[in-house]
Design an enzyme around this catalytic site. Structure first.
Site, short mmCIF file in Angstrom:
data_model
loop_
_atom_site.label_atom_id
_atom_site.label_comp_id
_atom_site.label_asym_id
_atom_site.label_seq_id
_atom_site.Cartn_x
_atom_site.Cartn_y
_atom_site.Cartn_z
N HIS A 1 16.30 -5.14 -12.26
CA HIS A 1 15.00 -5.77 -12.61
C HIS A 1 13.95 -4.62 -12.17
O HIS A 1 13.77 -3.70 -11.29
CB HIS A 1 14.64 -6.66 -11.48
CG HIS A 1 13.33 -7.27 -11.48
ND1 HIS A 1 12.59 -7.40 -12.73
CD2 HIS A 1 12.47 -7.46 -10.35
CE1 HIS A 1 11.41 -7.83 -12.45
NE2 HIS A 1 11.18 -7.75 -10.87
N CYS B 1 12.23 -13.41 -11.10
CA CYS B 1 12.93 -12.12 -11.59
C CYS B 1 14.23 -11.78 -11.85
O CYS B 1 14.91 -10.90 -12.46
CB CYS B 1 12.16 -10.84 -11.01
SG CYS B 1 10.43 -11.12 -10.63
N ASN C 1 6.13 -4.66 -14.99
CA ASN C 1 7.16 -5.91 -14.59
C ASN C 1 6.96 -6.89 -15.04
O ASN C 1 6.14 -7.83 -15.12
CB ASN C 1 6.88 -5.91 -13.17
CG ASN C 1 7.80 -6.98 -12.38
OD1 ASN C 1 8.15 -7.88 -13.02
ND2 ASN C 1 7.56 -6.86 -10.96
O1 UT7 Z 1 9.20 -8.70 -9.28
C1 UT7 Z 1 9.02 -9.42 -8.27
C2 UT7 Z 1 9.39 -8.87 -6.81
N1 UT7 Z 1 8.28 -7.84 -6.21
C3 UT7 Z 1 8.47 -6.65 -5.91
O2 UT7 Z 1 9.57 -6.16 -6.19
C4 UT7 Z 1 7.37 -5.85 -5.21
C5 UT7 Z 1 7.84 -5.15 -4.36
N2 UT7 Z 1 6.58 -4.32 -3.76
C6 UT7 Z 1 5.90 -3.20 -4.25
O3 UT7 Z 1 6.39 -2.69 -5.19
C7 UT7 Z 1 4.96 -2.67 -3.68
O4 UT7 Z 1 5.01 -3.23 -2.01
C8 UT7 Z 1 3.72 -2.83 -4.30
C9 UT7 Z 1 3.48 -1.98 -5.71
C10 UT7 Z 1 3.23 -4.06 -4.55
C11 UT7 Z 1 2.51 -2.32 -3.32
O5 UT7 Z 1 2.81 -0.96 -2.97
P1 UT7 Z 1 2.66 -0.54 -1.34
O6 UT7 Z 1 2.97 0.87 -1.30
O7 UT7 Z 1 3.62 -1.59 -0.58
O8 UT7 Z 1 1.11 -0.55 -1.01
P2 UT7 Z 1 0.29 -1.68 0.01
O9 UT7 Z 1 0.42 -3.14 -0.47
O10 UT7 Z 1 0.88 -1.33 1.38
O11 UT7 Z 1 -1.06 -1.13 -0.12
C12 UT7 Z 1 -1.50 0.22 0.41
C13 UT7 Z 1 -2.78 0.55 0.18
C14 UT7 Z 1 -3.83 -0.74 0.66
O12 UT7 Z 1 -4.98 -0.10 1.10
P3 UT7 Z 1 -5.04 0.26 2.44
O13 UT7 Z 1 -5.20 -1.07 3.48
O14 UT7 Z 1 -4.09 1.07 3.30
O15 UT7 Z 1 -6.62 0.91 2.89
C15 UT7 Z 1 -4.19 -1.42 -0.75
O16 UT7 Z 1 -5.17 -2.04 -0.35
O17 UT7 Z 1 -3.19 0.71 -1.15
C16 UT7 Z 1 -3.97 -0.37 -1.64
N3 UT7 Z 1 -4.04 -0.80 -2.87
C17 UT7 Z 1 -4.43 -0.19 -4.02
N4 UT7 Z 1 -5.07 1.07 -4.19
C18 UT7 Z 1 -5.37 1.46 -5.43
C19 UT7 Z 1 -3.37 -2.09 -3.34
N5 UT7 Z 1 -3.29 -2.19 -4.68
C20 UT7 Z 1 -3.93 -0.93 -5.14
C21 UT7 Z 1 -4.23 -0.42 -6.31
N6 UT7 Z 1 -4.89 0.57 -6.56
N7 UT7 Z 1 -3.98 -1.34 -7.50
#
Ligand code: UT7
Length: 314
Positions: free
Chosen positions: A240, A112, A270
């Protein structure tokens, strides 16, 4: 050793729009979660277009916008992490499609942060006298590397391309591409991966999120300092496009309340190495940033890698 400047930009996005509701048809997710946690409303997903097709389409537009022809280009550099073919590289494919007959041509893979790395490399080549007019392209077809059953990644990644024509600045002209600040955090390499066979994007989202919102603002400020531009002078910040919460978090720490903050992620998803030139090209096309105004670019992602520089808007 004159510096370089961006002469013009161009971009290409596939015509197919995929909304959050579309994705909720096949994985357990919903529009509200995706908007709140990532900031994406819709994204573009390619059909038959290859990475080289999209790169050439964006580069062709940039060339036309620059008023140059294929004969003027002596260097083509493509930033991508989603080229399927190992050889020829995408840069040679683009050159063949556009009729650029004998350019230096190579690809860069820093995921990225790729466009900012490529732009820094091309600036160095121009300063060294190895190029006069170059094409710098960021392009990805992440849909080829997406596990469409994994809701944690398939809602995020998308396809597209952005390109810049970069030219040698005149002797008496200030450089339009500032010094690049680049680096990496190799021991966090597992946080974003496209590895193995068959490869799919996997990431530890929270690890990347924490790193991006804590470590990157000081590095972006360093790019401003090296360009001799105070953050308050920035007309725009084009990071990015990974997550609107990351973008807002970095922007807040930069202290740039009056600058335009690019949020093309809302409608484009993204697109990794394509996200910065895509967002910048749209800002320029919409004439939102005056010609000559300073714009901070900052890429980050797989590697982990980062790179950024201040550029003058074409
Ligand atoms: O471009 C490459 C570099 N990458 C990045 O910069 C990514 C940086 N990270 C992020 O943008 C965020 O961490 C994400 C968008 C990837 C994820 O968001 P988050 O707020 O960190 O969510 P999480 O992974 O902690 O998940 C929270 C909850 C989980 O459920 P539980 O365990 O709390 O019950 C996930 O299973 O959200 C759940 N979850 C979803 N729910 C609905 C994960 N994906 C989804 C989804 N829809 N698509």
């Amino acid at each position: 050793m004159t510096g370089s400047r961006i002469l013009a930009l161009g971009h290409y996005q596939p015509s197919r729009v995929v909304t959050n509701d579309d994705i909720a048809q096949f994985v357990e997710t919903n529009d509200e979660w995706i908007r709140d946690r990532v900031g994406i409303v819709s994204r573009r997903i390619a059909g038959d277009e290859t990475v080289a097709d999209m790169a050439a389409a964006a580069a062709g537009k940039a060339l036309a916008n620059a008023g140059l022809t294929a004969a003027d280009i002596d260097l083509v550099v493509v930033a991508t992490c989603t080229a399927v073919d190992r050889s020829p590289n995408v840069a040679c494919r683009v050159a063949a499609k556009l009729g650029i007959t004998a350019p230096g041509a190579f690809d860069i893979n820093t995921a990225c942060s790729g466009f900012a790395y490529a732009l820094g490399t091309v600036d160095h080549a121009i300063r060294a006298g190895a190029s006069r007019n170059a094409l710098v392209i960021g392009v990805e077809k992440l849909s080829d590397f997406t596990d469409w059953t994994d809701r944690s990644t398939c809602i995020i990644f998308a396809d597209g391309a952005g390109a810049a024509v970069v030219t040698a600045a005149a002797e008496d002209e200030p450089a339009g591409v500032g010094p690049v600040v680049w680096g990496s955090v190799p021991d966090k390499g597992d946080a974003v991966r496209i590895e193995g066979w068959r490869p799919y994007v996997k990431q530890e989202g929270q690890t990347v999120f924490r790193w991006a919102t804590t470590a990157l603002a000081p590095l972006a400020l360093k790019a401003c300092e090296q360009a001799g531009v105070a953050p308050s002078e920035l007309a725009a910040f084009v990071p990015h496009q990974a997550n609107t919460r990351i973008i807002d978090g970095i922007a807040k720490r930069l202290g740039i309340p009056d600058a335009i903050i690019a949020k093309d992620i809302v409608e484009s998803g993204n697109t990794s190495a394509a996200s910065i030139p895509l967002a910048l090209s749209k800002l320029v096309e919409r004439r939102e940033v005056p010609s000559g105004a300073p714009v901070l670019l900052f890429g980050f992602g797989g590697g982990l890698t980062y790179a950024g520089q201040v550029v003058r808007c074409p």
